[in-house]
Design an enzyme around this catalytic site. Structure first.
Site, PDB file in Angstrom:
ATOM      1  CG  ASP A  72      -1.712   1.201   1.436  1.00  0.00           C
ATOM      2  OD1 ASP A  72      -2.387   1.590   0.474  1.00  0.00           O
ATOM      3  OD2 ASP A  72      -1.681   1.791   2.535  1.00  0.00           O
ATOM      4  CG  ASP A 105      -2.136   2.548   6.419  1.00  0.00           C
ATOM      5  OD1 ASP A 105      -2.496   3.619   6.910  1.00  0.00           O
ATOM      6  OD2 ASP A 105      -2.256   2.289   5.200  1.00  0.00           O
ATOM      7  CG  ASP A 161      -1.574   8.072   0.410  1.00  0.00           C
ATOM      8  OD1 ASP A 161      -0.513   8.019  -0.227  1.00  0.00           O
ATOM      9  OD2 ASP A 161      -2.510   8.829   0.109  1.00  0.00           O
TER      10      ASP A 161
END
Length: 266
Positions: A13, A211, A15
């Site tokens: 991922d 996240d 951001d």
């Protein structure tokens, strides 16, 4: 545990994971990115961002030509070395999704603002990215990004209305994303893994890092997972959170990314 001598595929991922959620810095991850490149380990970026943004970020990170997954799996870019190097759009296109969302908004009066409702100046203010990057962020091929301005109860009704039209809503680190219900980071990752098996003749081990709640399907579908400490109040719930398979970082962003790779690969 895991070996750089591979064959290994890393799905990451952006951001809040490889990129800092506030500053978009990735420098703490550079030593690992260099080491992975030296060992010819593909780092496959996997994000809710548009393909136009992903190409720009790939260039920044020195990952040009590698596959990537954009718009939460609705868009897949294969490796440029494969003869089918054309970008794949899965399910409904942005042009098809937009009027459906507009119809739902008018019928039920839900409060939200999409990237299509505003210009790049506003997106730049929301995200902290440059106007140039904000313009790329608006170039969706197969999803709609929005800020939800209504209640949790309204969200449940919104999701039901989307489902009736073959759509789903995913929560990212900052925004909500509407895409075809048949798409997902996990579906896209599994498709790419199958391509590597077939085209590179390898049986890769897979490691995923993320996240946000929208990373859970990806982290559930890889062999090993790094859950990077995030800002989302819900966190990530995985189907198999066995510590032999899953590592939860103490640090956030690219420092957490580095910590996760240190754990599995050092």
């Amino acid at each position: 545990m895991l070996s750089l001598r591979g064959p290994l595929l890393i799905f990451s991922d952006l951001d809040g994971s490889l990129l800092d959620i506030h500053t978009y810095e990735w420098q703490p991850a550079m030593p690992w990115l260099d080491k992975l490149q030296d060992n010819q380990v593909p780092v496959i970026l996997c994000s809710s961002k548009s393909a136009a943004e992903m190409l720009d970020i790939q260039q920044d990170l020195g990952l040009e030509g590698l596959p990537f997954i954009a718009e939460n799996g609705a868009v897949i870019q294969p490796d440029v070395r494969w003869e089918m190097g054309q970008r794949h759009i899965n399910g409904m296109t942005h042009r098809e999704i937009r009027p459906l969302i507009e119809q739902i908004r008018q019928q039920a009066g839900f409060k939200f603002t999409t990237f299509d409702d505003v210009d790049e100046r506003v997106i730049s203010e929301w995200t902290g990215v440059t106007r140039y990057r904000a313009a790329l962020a608006r170039k969706h091929d197969a999803s709609v990004t929005l800020i939800w301005r209504d209640s949790d109860e309204a969200m449940a009704r919104f999701e039901a209305a989307l489902a009736q039209r073959g759509l789903k809503c995913l929560q990212g680190a900052r925004f909500w994303h509407i895409l075809d219900a048949g798409c997902g980071k996990d579906v896209a990752a599994n498709w790419l893994i199958a391509q590597y098996r077939e085209r590179e003749n390898i049986e890769p081990t897979t490691l995923g890092l993320g996240d946000g709640p929208n990373d859970a399907p990806l982290l559930d579908s890889v062999d090993f997972a790094v859950v990077i400490k995030g800002i989302n109040r819900q966190g990530i719930t995985l189907r198999d959170d066995n510590p032999r398979r899953v590592y939860h970082t103490r640090q956030a962003g690219p420092l957490g990314w580095q910590e996760g790779l240190d754990h599995f690969l050092s």
